[in-house]
Structures are given as structure tokens and as C-alpha cells.
Write an enzyme that holds these catalytic residues in place. Structure first.
Site, mmCIF file in Angstrom:
data_model
loop_
_atom_site.group_PDB
_atom_site.id
_atom_site.type_symbol
_atom_site.label_atom_id
_atom_site.label_comp_id
_atom_site.label_asym_id
_atom_site.label_seq_id
_atom_site.Cartn_x
_atom_site.Cartn_y
_atom_site.Cartn_z
ATOM 1 N N LYS A 183 -15.480 -11.612 -13.487
ATOM 2 C CA LYS A 183 -15.126 -11.123 -14.833
ATOM 3 C C LYS A 183 -16.360 -10.717 -15.631
ATOM 4 C CE LYS A 183 -11.169 -10.275 -15.967
ATOM 5 N NZ LYS A 183 -9.979 -10.895 -15.480
ATOM 6 N N LYS B 128 -8.193 -4.463 -3.646
ATOM 7 C CA LYS B 128 -6.904 -5.046 -3.996
ATOM 8 C C LYS B 128 -6.225 -4.178 -5.063
ATOM 9 C CE LYS B 128 -6.567 -8.526 -7.197
ATOM 10 N NZ LYS B 128 -5.542 -9.306 -7.842
ATOM 11 N N LYS C 66 -4.443 -3.961 -11.872
ATOM 12 C CA LYS C 66 -4.284 -3.211 -13.125
ATOM 13 C C LYS C 66 -5.588 -2.563 -13.557
ATOM 14 C CE LYS C 66 -1.375 -6.665 -14.483
ATOM 15 N NZ LYS C 66 -1.675 -8.008 -14.927
HETATM 16 P P1 ADP Z 1 -4.224 -7.792 -11.740
HETATM 17 O O1 ADP Z 1 -5.296 -8.002 -10.691
HETATM 18 O O2 ADP Z 1 -3.458 -6.564 -11.495
HETATM 19 O O3 ADP Z 1 -4.781 -7.882 -13.152
HETATM 20 P P2 ADP Z 1 -3.216 -10.450 -12.257
HETATM 21 O O4 ADP Z 1 -4.580 -11.049 -12.097
HETATM 22 O O5 ADP Z 1 -2.632 -10.363 -13.623
HETATM 23 O O6 ADP Z 1 -3.203 -8.993 -11.574
HETATM 24 O O7 ADP Z 1 -2.227 -11.248 -11.299
HETATM 25 C C1 ADP Z 1 -0.929 -11.691 -11.578
HETATM 26 C C2 ADP Z 1 -0.358 -12.296 -10.304
HETATM 27 O O8 ADP Z 1 -0.198 -11.281 -9.293
HETATM 28 C C3 ADP Z 1 -1.250 -13.361 -9.675
HETATM 29 O O9 ADP Z 1 -0.427 -14.379 -9.124
HETATM 30 C C4 ADP Z 1 -1.989 -12.619 -8.581
HETATM 31 O O10 ADP Z 1 -2.399 -13.468 -7.537
HETATM 32 C C5 ADP Z 1 -0.936 -11.618 -8.118
HETATM 33 N N1 ADP Z 1 -1.562 -10.378 -7.634
HETATM 34 C C6 ADP Z 1 -2.308 -9.521 -8.364
HETATM 35 N N2 ADP Z 1 -2.704 -8.469 -7.626
HETATM 36 C C7 ADP Z 1 -2.204 -8.676 -6.377
HETATM 37 C C8 ADP Z 1 -2.262 -7.934 -5.168
HETATM 38 N N3 ADP Z 1 -2.887 -6.774 -5.073
HETATM 39 N N4 ADP Z 1 -1.626 -8.436 -4.080
HETATM 40 C C9 ADP Z 1 -0.960 -9.598 -4.151
HETATM 41 N N5 ADP Z 1 -0.865 -10.347 -5.278
HETATM 42 C C10 ADP Z 1 -1.473 -9.893 -6.383
#
Ligand code: ADP
Ligand code: TRP
Length: 352
Positions: free
Chosen positions: A117, A215, A218
Site C-alpha cells: 500500500k 491479479k 479495482k
Molecule cells: P481489489 O484488489 O479489487 O481492491 P479487495 O482488496 O477489495 O479487491 O478484495 C475484496 C475481496 O475480494 C477479498 O476477499 C479479496 O481476497 C478478493 N479478491 C480481490 N481480488 C481478487 C482476485 N483477483 N481474485 C480472487 N479474489 C480476489
């Protein structure tokens, strides 16, 4: 009557539209776990955690309500689970303070998610060149919420007696810290907290559509397929999705990471095994496969999008249900924080 089912706790930050990574890595499993009837489930909107991203008040309040609507539209059900808003549970903040007194800051500064972060604004080459002094300088000027983040997460879980926590890979280290904190507290004051265990989704890493080495996230919106994308956008996104060299539809994560990611997505949404999908598309090319995948995803999310539109028209009811869930969670959390306070000596005993 006391509920003997094991407690399951998880939260998602209201930081923007949900993508299929969030769905396959978290929400799909939440719904399955809820519907298994085996757990007492607590699912929440982690709005306090989202504050660490410094969102505008307008975005944050909109994202909170959108996420609750998404929760309901995917199938989380306030009749089966306690669905609530983290910031409404004041006892959480009290527990966070207590737990914080057991954690050395060094442990928090070493967290991978924290480092990611604080360094996210830097390019990879800049990161590599970063000296220890430069890193420390960035760390001390970051917002303090990012440092405390894992302690609040531990409080979220421990206050409800969470035994199981469905999370993605990226959250495993935070969960390990929650276990350590629970153990430390129990050893010092008496066994009051359960040591939580992670439940990893079968698909814990959906990769970006425009770069299969990253990955889906967002923070890289171009590679995301959002749950509420319109059919034409879904078709266009899959059409544009990166593919590998060659033309065979075959799962091979090392040599064909892009098509492997798409195959995995197809498998999740169709319920077919990878081998069945490979056989089905044996004599087809990438674009035929991608077209079929687009139609599959469109029809999979059709009911979700219908429900979402209905809930958007019933905002007052949605808010009421969220408040009712928060009230339920508050009662459980309040009881626990009183026990904690007693145990650590914050509630003086008048008789001795
Ligand atoms: P982002 O990386 O899009 O900001 P978040 O950190 O808000 O996503 O994650 C919300 C949930 O979705 C968490 O439980 C996270 O482990 C899961 N998650 C986020 N991105 C992925 C991904 N690409 N594949 C599988 N699970 C994901
Ligand atoms: N940190 C989690 C994420 O970014 C969200 C979260 C906050 C959470 N508190 C939690 C998840 C407690 C599980 C349990 O995905």
C-alpha cells in the site's frame, strides 16, 4: 437458546464496483457457506478499513450502500446471516485499542499488504532502488490507519468469536496476526478468544484480463470485469482480453497464463471441469471460446443484475435491513467487550 454452530466472519471494503475476482474469490463462497447452514455467519461492509484509502465522503457513502445492495443481490440473506456495517459497532474500536497494546509496531510495519500500500505509487524500478532510509521516510508519513489496519481486522474477527474466516490469499498474513493476537491475549488474561482459521476460496486468484501476470484488481480497472457490466461491455472486454501465442484451448499456467485464466473463469461459471471445457472447445479457436465465455458470464449475472435493480429501487428497506443487522452485531460485540474489560481489569471489582 444458544447457537452452537461455529461462527464465520468476513468483510469487504466498500471501495468501488465489485469485479469477478471479488465474486469468485469471496462473495460466491460467502453465499455457499451461508446456504450450507453449517455456520453462524457475520458478513460486513468494512467501511472503517475503506477510510484508510481517504475516499471522498460522497464516494464512501455511495459505495457503502452499493456494496450492501451487491451483498443482497448475490444472495447474502439477512434472514440467514448477520449483515452489518462495521462503523456502527462501537465496541470494535474499543477492542482494537486493547489488542493494539499487545502488538509491537514493528510487526505491523512488516506486513506485506502494508508495504504494498505505501509503495503502490512507486514504479517497480523505483521500488527496487529504494534504500532503507527512503522506505522509512515514506512509512512515517503514511496515514496511521494503514498501520493499524490488521489490528482492526483482528478485532472484527475476535469480537464475534470467529472460528472461520473466508478470505483471499492476500489476507492470510493478516489472519495469522489475528491468531497470534488471540493467543497472546488468551495466555495473558485467560481463554476468551477463538483462534480463527482461514477458508480459502477454490479460486483465490483471478488474473487481470489485460495482463494475466497481475491479479484482477479495482486499482487496474482496464483488466476488470465488473458484476454489473452491461452485456455489450462484457462481450467487448472478452474480445479484447489478452490471449497467448498458439491457438489451442489448453490449460497451462506456465506457458499459457492468459487462456488458463479464461478457462478457470469458464469452469467457475459453468460448473464444468477444465478437462470438459478443453474437450468442448477442442476444434475451436480463441475468439470462439471467448464469445462463448462472454455469453456464459452474461447469463450467469442476469439474475444478479435484475435483483440489483430491484434493490436499488428499495433503498429505504435496504438501509433498514442493514441497521437491523448492525443492531444484532452490536449486541454480540457489546457483550464480548464487557467480558474483555472485566478480564483485563477495566471494570473494578467493588467487593475486593
Ligand atoms: P481489489 O484488489 O479489487 O481492491 P479487495 O482488496 O477489495 O479487491 O478484495 C475484496 C475481496 O475480494 C477479498 O476477499 C479479496 O481476497 C478478493 N479478491 C480481490 N481480488 C481478487 C482476485 N483477483 N481474485 C480472487 N479474489 C480476489
Ligand atoms: N481486509 C479485508 C480485505 O481487504 C477486509 C476485512 C476487514 C476483513 N476486516 C475483515 C476480512 C475481517 C475478513 C475478516 O479484503
Amino acid at each position: 437458546m444458544t447457537n452452537k454452530k461455529p461462527v464465520l466472519v468476513s468483510g469487504i471494503q466498500p471501495t468501488g464496483r465489485l469485479h469477478i475476482g471479488n465474486y469468485l474469490g469471496a462473495l460466491k463462497q460467502f453465499v455457499e457457506l451461508q446456504n450450507s447452514g453449517k455456520y453462524q455467519c457475520y458478513f460486513f461492509v468494512a467501511d472503517l478499513h475503506a477510510l484508510t484509502e481517504n475516499p471522498s465522503p460522497k464516494d464512501l457513502s455511495q459505495n457503502i450502500i452499493n456494496l450492501v445492495i451487491d451483498f443482497f443481490a448475490v444472495g447474502l440473506d439477512p434472514k440467514k446471516s448477520v449483515i452489518f456495517q462495521q462503523s456502527q459497532i462501537q465496541s470494535l474500536q474499543e477492542l482494537k485499542w486493547v489488542l493494539g497494546t499487545l502488538v509491537p509496531p514493528g510487526e505491523l510495519l512488516r506486513m506485506t499488504a502494508f508495504k504494498e500500500k505505501v509503495l503502490q505509487a512507486l514504479k517497480p524500478e523505483e521500488r527496487e532502488k529504494l534504500t532503507k532510509e527512503e522506505f522509512d521516510k515514506i512509512v512515517v508519513s503514511t496515514n496511521y490507519g494503514l498501520v493499524e489496519y490488521p489490528i482492526l481486522m483482528a478485532a472484527d474477527i475476535l469480537i464475534f468469536g470467529g472460528q472461520f474466516v473466508p478470505i483471499g490469499h492476500d489476507q492470510l498474513q493478516h489472519l495469522e496476526l489475528a491468531r497470534t493476537i488471540a493467543r497472546k491475549f488468551n495466555n495473558r488474561f485467560g481463554k476468551i478468544f477463538v483462534e480463527p482459521r482461514p477458508l480459502l476460496a477454490p479460486t483465490s486468484r483471478v488474473m487481470s484480463l489485460d495482463d494475466p501476470t497481475k491479479k484482477m484488481s479495482k486499482s487496474l480497472p482496464n483488466g476488470c470485469l465488473f458484476l454489473d457490466d452491461k452485456p455489450e461491455d462484457i462481450r467487448a472486454k472478452f474480445r479484447k482480453a489478452v490471449t497467448d501465442s498458439g491457438s489451442e484451448i489448453k490449460f497451462d499456467e506456465v506457458n499459457k497464463p492468459a487462456i488458463s485464466n479464461l478457462l478457470m473463469i469458464y469452469s467457475e461459471f459453468s460448473g464444468l471441469t477444465i478437462a470438459q471445457i478443453e474437450a468442448k472447445f477442442k476444434n475451436k479457436n480463441y475468439s470462439q471460446f471467448k464469445e462463448a465465455l462472454a455469453e456464459l458470464v452474461i447469463s450467469y449475472f442476469e439474475p444478479f443484475n435484475k435483483k440489483k435493480k430491484l434493490f436499488q429501487k428499495k433503498i429505504v428497506q435496504v438501509k433498514k435491513q442493514l441497521t437491523a443487522g448492525s443492531n444484532k452485531a452490536h449486541i454480540v460485540a457489546y457483550k464480548k467487550i464487557q467480558e474483555v474489560k472485566k478480564l483485563i481489569g477495566l471494570i473494578p471489582h467493588l467487593n475486593n
